[in-house]
Design an enzyme around this catalytic site. Structure first.
Site, PDB file in Angstrom:
ATOM      1  N   HIS A  31      20.042  47.326  70.477  1.00 30.93           N
ATOM      2  CA  HIS A  31      21.148  47.271  71.419  1.00 30.93           C
ATOM      3  C   HIS A  31      21.789  48.644  71.602  1.00 30.93           C
ATOM      4  O   HIS A  31      21.929  49.419  70.656  1.00 30.93           O
ATOM      5  CB  HIS A  31      22.225  46.308  70.920  1.00 30.93           C
ATOM      6  CG  HIS A  31      21.848  44.868  71.036  1.00 30.93           C
ATOM      7  ND1 HIS A  31      22.787  43.858  71.081  1.00 30.93           N
ATOM      8  CD2 HIS A  31      20.646  44.254  71.122  1.00 30.93           C
ATOM      9  CE1 HIS A  31      22.191  42.696  71.182  1.00 30.93           C
ATOM     10  NE2 HIS A  31      20.879  42.905  71.197  1.00 30.93           N
ATOM     11  N   TYR A 148      24.408  33.637  63.788  1.00 35.57           N
ATOM     12  CA  TYR A 148      23.296  34.318  64.458  1.00 35.57           C
ATOM     13  C   TYR A 148      23.141  35.690  63.812  1.00 35.57           C
ATOM     14  O   TYR A 148      23.863  36.628  64.139  1.00 35.57           O
ATOM     15  CB  TYR A 148      23.594  34.439  65.951  1.00 35.57           C
ATOM     16  CG  TYR A 148      22.389  34.665  66.837  1.00 35.57           C
ATOM     17  CD1 TYR A 148      21.230  35.260  66.369  1.00 35.57           C
ATOM     18  CD2 TYR A 148      22.427  34.284  68.185  1.00 35.57           C
ATOM     19  CE1 TYR A 148      20.145  35.463  67.186  1.00 35.57           C
ATOM     20  CE2 TYR A 148      21.345  34.488  69.027  1.00 35.57           C
ATOM     21  CZ  TYR A 148      20.207  35.081  68.523  1.00 35.57           C
ATOM     22  OH  TYR A 148      19.127  35.286  69.347  1.00 35.57           O
ATOM     23  N   LYS A 202      20.667  31.210  61.936  1.00 36.42           N
ATOM     24  CA  LYS A 202      19.497  31.681  62.676  1.00 36.42           C
ATOM     25  C   LYS A 202      19.332  33.175  62.431  1.00 36.42           C
ATOM     26  O   LYS A 202      20.318  33.920  62.414  1.00 36.42           O
ATOM     27  CB  LYS A 202      19.677  31.426  64.177  1.00 36.42           C
ATOM     28  CG  LYS A 202      18.640  32.118  65.051  1.00 36.42           C
ATOM     29  CD  LYS A 202      18.855  31.824  66.523  1.00 36.42           C
ATOM     30  CE  LYS A 202      17.931  32.665  67.401  1.00 36.42           C
ATOM     31  NZ  LYS A 202      18.025  32.305  68.833  1.00 36.42           N
ATOM     32  N   LYS A 204      17.434  36.495  64.070  1.00 41.77           N
ATOM     33  CA  LYS A 204      16.655  37.102  65.146  1.00 41.77           C
ATOM     34  C   LYS A 204      15.575  37.974  64.505  1.00 41.77           C
ATOM     35  O   LYS A 204      15.873  38.961  63.836  1.00 41.77           O
ATOM     36  CB  LYS A 204      17.552  37.947  66.040  1.00 41.77           C
ATOM     37  CG  LYS A 204      16.809  38.782  67.074  1.00 41.77           C
ATOM     38  CD  LYS A 204      16.125  37.932  68.113  1.00 41.77           C
ATOM     39  CE  LYS A 204      17.099  37.389  69.113  1.00 41.77           C
ATOM     40  NZ  LYS A 204      16.439  36.630  70.214  1.00 41.77           N
ATOM     41  N   ASP A 233      13.585  33.324  64.856  1.00 42.06           N
ATOM     42  CA  ASP A 233      13.138  33.623  66.217  1.00 42.06           C
ATOM     43  C   ASP A 233      12.401  34.960  66.247  1.00 42.06           C
ATOM     44  O   ASP A 233      13.025  36.010  66.360  1.00 42.06           O
ATOM     45  CB  ASP A 233      14.350  33.668  67.153  1.00 42.06           C
ATOM     46  CG  ASP A 233      13.981  34.108  68.561  1.00 42.06           C
ATOM     47  OD1 ASP A 233      12.787  34.096  68.901  1.00 42.06           O
ATOM     48  OD2 ASP A 233      14.906  34.451  69.330  1.00 42.06           O
ATOM     49  N   PRO A 234      11.063  34.950  66.174  1.00 41.05           N
ATOM     50  CA  PRO A 234      10.299  36.211  66.250  1.00 41.05           C
ATOM     51  C   PRO A 234      10.167  36.786  67.660  1.00 41.05           C
ATOM     52  O   PRO A 234       9.446  37.769  67.859  1.00 41.05           O
ATOM     53  CB  PRO A 234       8.925  35.820  65.700  1.00 41.05           C
ATOM     54  CG  PRO A 234       9.108  34.522  64.999  1.00 41.05           C
ATOM     55  CD  PRO A 234      10.200  33.834  65.767  1.00 41.05           C
ATOM     56  N   ASN A 235      10.828  36.160  68.636  1.00 39.35           N
ATOM     57  CA  ASN A 235      10.834  36.677  70.007  1.00 39.35           C
ATOM     58  C   ASN A 235       9.441  36.807  70.601  1.00 39.35           C
ATOM     59  O   ASN A 235       9.126  37.761  71.337  1.00 39.35           O
ATOM     60  CB  ASN A 235      11.544  38.028  70.093  1.00 39.35           C
ATOM     61  CG  ASN A 235      12.991  37.911  70.534  1.00 39.35           C
ATOM     62  OD1 ASN A 235      13.785  38.806  70.255  1.00 39.35           O
ATOM     63  ND2 ASN A 235      13.350  36.839  71.220  1.00 39.35           N
ATOM     64  N   GLU A 258      11.516  29.273  66.490  1.00 37.35           N
ATOM     65  CA  GLU A 258      11.751  29.574  67.906  1.00 37.35           C
ATOM     66  C   GLU A 258      10.787  30.650  68.410  1.00 37.35           C
ATOM     67  O   GLU A 258      10.700  31.730  67.826  1.00 37.35           O
ATOM     68  CB  GLU A 258      13.194  30.038  68.105  1.00 37.35           C
ATOM     69  CG  GLU A 258      13.521  30.422  69.538  1.00 37.35           C
ATOM     70  CD  GLU A 258      14.954  30.915  69.692  1.00 37.35           C
ATOM     71  OE1 GLU A 258      15.251  31.578  70.703  1.00 37.35           O
ATOM     72  OE2 GLU A 258      15.783  30.646  68.804  1.00 37.35           O
ATOM     73  N   ASN A 281      13.219  29.711  74.419  1.00 36.67           N
ATOM     74  CA  ASN A 281      13.945  30.156  75.595  1.00 36.67           C
ATOM     75  C   ASN A 281      13.117  31.227  76.314  1.00 36.67           C
ATOM     76  O   ASN A 281      13.620  31.964  77.152  1.00 36.67           O
ATOM     77  CB  ASN A 281      15.316  30.729  75.243  1.00 36.67           C
ATOM     78  CG  ASN A 281      15.249  32.136  74.691  1.00 36.67           C
ATOM     79  OD1 ASN A 281      14.798  32.355  73.577  1.00 36.67           O
ATOM     80  ND2 ASN A 281      15.702  33.108  75.470  1.00 36.67           N
ATOM     81  N   ASP A 305      20.450  27.853  78.805  1.00 35.18           N
ATOM     82  CA  ASP A 305      21.439  28.918  78.949  1.00 35.18           C
ATOM     83  C   ASP A 305      21.926  28.823  80.377  1.00 35.18           C
ATOM     84  O   ASP A 305      21.155  29.049  81.316  1.00 35.18           O
ATOM     85  CB  ASP A 305      20.808  30.281  78.675  1.00 35.18           C
ATOM     86  CG  ASP A 305      21.826  31.411  78.643  1.00 35.18           C
ATOM     87  OD1 ASP A 305      22.756  31.395  79.482  1.00 35.18           O
ATOM     88  OD2 ASP A 305      21.685  32.328  77.817  1.00 35.18           O
ATOM     89  N   HIS A 332      20.772  28.661  74.085  1.00 36.92           N
ATOM     90  CA  HIS A 332      20.495  30.076  73.868  1.00 36.92           C
ATOM     91  C   HIS A 332      21.771  30.884  74.091  1.00 36.92           C
ATOM     92  O   HIS A 332      22.724  30.413  74.693  1.00 36.92           O
ATOM     93  CB  HIS A 332      19.384  30.500  74.836  1.00 36.92           C
ATOM     94  CG  HIS A 332      19.185  31.976  74.945  1.00 36.92           C
ATOM     95  ND1 HIS A 332      19.744  32.739  75.965  1.00 36.92           N
ATOM     96  CD2 HIS A 332      18.470  32.831  74.196  1.00 36.92           C
ATOM     97  CE1 HIS A 332      19.378  33.996  75.822  1.00 36.92           C
ATOM     98  NE2 HIS A 332      18.616  34.081  74.760  1.00 36.92           N
ATOM     99  N   SER A 333      21.772  32.099  73.599  1.00 38.52           N
ATOM    100  CA  SER A 333      22.942  32.957  73.760  1.00 38.52           C
ATOM    101  C   SER A 333      22.504  34.399  73.959  1.00 38.52           C
ATOM    102  O   SER A 333      21.391  34.799  73.596  1.00 38.52           O
ATOM    103  CB  SER A 333      23.825  32.864  72.505  1.00 38.52           C
ATOM    104  OG  SER A 333      24.764  33.913  72.451  1.00 38.52           O
ATOM    105  N   ASN A 334      23.382  35.182  74.585  1.00 35.99           N
ATOM    106  CA  ASN A 334      23.275  36.640  74.520  1.00 35.99           C
ATOM    107  C   ASN A 334      24.671  37.213  74.327  1.00 35.99           C
ATOM    108  O   ASN A 334      25.637  36.458  74.244  1.00 35.99           O
ATOM    109  CB  ASN A 334      22.567  37.224  75.764  1.00 35.99           C
ATOM    110  CG  ASN A 334      23.224  36.792  77.059  1.00 35.99           C
ATOM    111  OD1 ASN A 334      24.414  36.540  77.118  1.00 35.99           O
ATOM    112  ND2 ASN A 334      22.430  36.692  78.111  1.00 35.99           N
ATOM    113  N   ARG A 414      20.522  46.815  80.906  1.00 33.15           N
ATOM    114  CA  ARG A 414      20.114  46.780  79.504  1.00 33.15           C
ATOM    115  C   ARG A 414      18.711  47.344  79.366  1.00 33.15           C
ATOM    116  O   ARG A 414      17.807  46.991  80.117  1.00 33.15           O
ATOM    117  CB  ARG A 414      20.158  45.352  78.984  1.00 33.15           C
ATOM    118  CG  ARG A 414      19.738  45.214  77.539  1.00 33.15           C
ATOM    119  CD  ARG A 414      19.878  43.782  77.055  1.00 33.15           C
ATOM    120  NE  ARG A 414      19.366  43.636  75.690  1.00 33.15           N
ATOM    121  CZ  ARG A 414      19.343  42.500  75.014  1.00 33.15           C
ATOM    122  NH1 ARG A 414      19.808  41.379  75.565  1.00 33.15           N
ATOM    123  NH2 ARG A 414      18.852  42.467  73.785  1.00 33.15           N
TER     124      ARG A 414
END
Length: 434
Positions: A31, A148, A202, A204, A233-235, A258, A281, A305, A332-334, A414
Site C-alpha cells: 500500500h 483483518y 483473517k 491477507k 487469503d493468498p489472493n 479464500e 472475491n 462488496d 469483502h472489504s478494502n 492505486r
C-alpha cells in the site's frame, strides 16, 4: 414540493480524498502512504443531502463528473431509470475490466454504487427510516466483523511513511509495527483483537512463500485456539498443486480458504480436492459469472462488496441467488472510512444470513470523515445505526483536510506494484507466483 416522483437531484459534489494508510503487503505489492477514496454528495432541490464513499480513482472521478447531466433533475427514487441512463452512457462493464489485481477496476459498478447509496441515504431521510429498512428490514442489531491481518513493513503511512510515531500506544502502535513473520502476525492479531474484540481472524496472504503463510496460520491457531475461526487469503497467487498441498495441511484449522488460485476452473479443481469451504472475491465477481460458477462448482462462499457489485440492492439480489444455488454470502472489504462502513453495516443487518464475520479494513485507517468520530466495535461487532438514512453525516472540516491530502500526495490511482518497487526495484507483480 410534490413527491410523486420523489425529491429531485439539484447538485452533485465529487470530492477525492487521501487517508493515511500503513505499508500493508499483498499479492500486488504494498500500500502507498495514502489510500484514495471518493466522497459523493447528492443534494436535492429541497436541500436534503445524501452521501456515499467509493474507492478513489481519477478515471472513476472523471466519469462521475461526466454523468452530472444525467443526474441533475432526476428523482432519487428512480434508481432503475438512473442505472439505465448510466449504462447507455458508459456501457456494461466486462469481466475482463475487473483486472487481475486484488481490487476491482471496473467503472460502472463504482459509479452506480456511489449514486445508489447516496440516493438511499436521501430516501431514508425523507421517509424517516434507516437504510436497512429500505433493504427489507433489520434481521440483527449488531453486525459482526473479523480481524483483518496483514503482513506489513514497519511504518505508520501518511507523512511518516515507513517511520513510526514513538508516542503511539496500544493498537495505534501495533498498527505501525512490522509484521513479516508468524510471531509478528500473532502479535498484530493480539493487539487488534484486544482493541476491537474481534472473534474471527483473517490473514491477507500472497505476500510470502506459502510455507511462511501457512506457518503463520498454524501459529494463530496455537495462540487463539479452536474457538476463534481462521481464514487465509493468498489472493489467487498459488498454483493448483500448491493450494491442494497446503490446503490439506490447513483443513483442521481453517474456517474457509479464500481465493487460493486464479480462475473458476482452478478453484473448482481445488474445491473438489479439499474438505474446507472455498470463498472468493476474485473468481466470481459479477452476475454474468455466476452461471459458470454454478456449473463448475467454483466456490462455496461469495464475498460480496456493494462497491463492486453495483450497490446495496444488487447485493441483496446476490444474496437471493446464493441462497437458491447453495452458496453462502459474506463480505469483502478494502481500505475505507465510516460512510462505507455504515453502508456495509446496513447491508449486513438486512442479509438473510450472516454465517461468517464480515471483512473490514477499518482498524487500519486512523482518519475519519463523519461527524462524531469513528465507529465503535463491541466484541468485534458494530451496532446498526437507527437514524434515518445511513445514520452518518459528513464532517466538512475533515473532508477539506483529507481533500488537501489528496491534492498534496499526488496519487490519482492505486498502484501497489510501483510502491513495492520503491523498496525492491526489481519486484514485479505475477498473476501466479507459487
Amino acid at each position: 414540493m410534490s413527491y410523486k416522483s420523489g425529491p429531485r437531484i439539484k447538485e452533485i459534489h465529487i470530492t477525492p480524498i487521501a487517508v493515511v494508510d500503513p505499508p500493508l503487503l499483498n499479492a500486488a505489492g504494498v500500500h502507498a502512504p495514502y489510500a484514495l477514496r471518493t466522497i459523493v454528495e447528492l443534494v436535492t432541490e429541497d436541500n436534503i443531502s445524501g452521501i456515499s464513499e467509493i474507492p478513489g480513482n481519477k478515471g472513476v472521478d472523471q466519469a462521475l463528473e461526466a454523468c452530472r447531466d444525467l443526474l441533475v433533475g432526476r428523482g432519487v427514487y428512480q434508481l432503475g431509470e438512473l442505472k439505465r441512463a448510466l449504462t447507455e452512457r458508459f456501457g456494461t462493464d466486462s469481466t475482463a475490466q475487473r483486472g487481475n489485481k486484488p481490487w476491482d477496476q471496473r467503472k460502472l459498478v463504482h459509479i452506480f454504487s456511489a449514486i445508489e447509496v447516496a440516493c438511499l441515504d436521501i430516501i431514508g431521510k425523507v421517509t424517516g427510516r434507516p437504510v436497512v429498512d429500505l433493504l427489507g428490514g433489520k434481521l440483527r442489531d449488531r453486525v459482526p466483523f473479523a480481524a483483518y491481518l496483514f503482513y506489513k513493513f514497519e511504518g505508520a503511512g501518511g507523512e511518516l511513511g515507513n517511520k513510526t510515531d514513538p508516542g503511539a500506544q496500544g493498537w495505534a502502535a501495533a498498527r505501525q509495527a512490522s509484521a513479516l513473520n508468524p510471531a509478528e502476525i500473532v502479535a498484530q492479531a493480539r493487539a487488534m483483537c484486544a482493541e476491537f474484540g474481534f472473534q474471527s481472524i483473517k490473514l491477507k496472504g500472497g505476500a510470502f512463500e506459502p510455507r511462511q503463510e501457512v506457518d503463520a496460520m498454524l501459529a494463530l491457531w496455537d495462540a487463539f485456539g479452536p474457538e476463534v475461526p481462521l481464514r487465509l487469503d493468498p489472493n489467487a497467487l498459488w498454483k493448483v498443486e500448491t493450494a491442494i498441498q497446503y490446503g490439506k495441511e490447513m483443513e483442521p484449522i481453517l474456517e474457509y480458504l479464500e481465493d487460493p488460485v486464479r480462475g473458476q476452473e482452478n478453484m473448482a479443481m481445488v474445491r473438489k480436492a479439499l474438505k474446507i469451504p472455498l470463498a472468493t472475491n476474485m473468481c466470481t465477481t459479477s452476475f454474468e459469472e455466476i452461471p459458470r460458477s454454478i456449473e463448475l462448482g467454483s466456490e462455496d462462499i461469495i464475498l460480496s462488496d456493494h462497491h463492486f457489485w453495483g450497490g446495496l440492492q444488487a447485493s441483496m439480489t446476490l444474496a437471493g441467488i446464493c441462497s437458491t444455488f447453495g452458496r453462502e454470502l459474506s463480505m469483502h472489504s478494502n481500505s475505507h472510512l465510516g460512510i462505507s462502513l455504515a453502508a456495509m453495516v446496513h447491508l449486513g443487518a438486512a442479509l438473510p444470513q450472516v454465517p461468517y464475520a464480515l471483512d473490514t479494513h477499518y482498524p487500519w485507517q486512523s482518519d475519519e470523515i463523519i461527524k462524531g468520530g469513528r465507529f465503535t466495535f463491541e466484541e468485534g461487532a458494530v451496532l446498526v445505526p437507527q437514524e434515518p438514512g445511513l445514520g452518518v453525516e459528513l464532517d466538512r472540516e475533515a473532508l477539506a483536510r483529507l481533500h488537501q491530502n489528496y491534492l498534496t500526495c499526488g496519487l490519482t490511482e492505486r498502484n501497489d506494484e510501483i510502491e513495492m518497487q520503491k523498496v525492491q526495484p526489481d519486484w514485479k507483480f505475477e498473476a501466479t507466483r507459487w
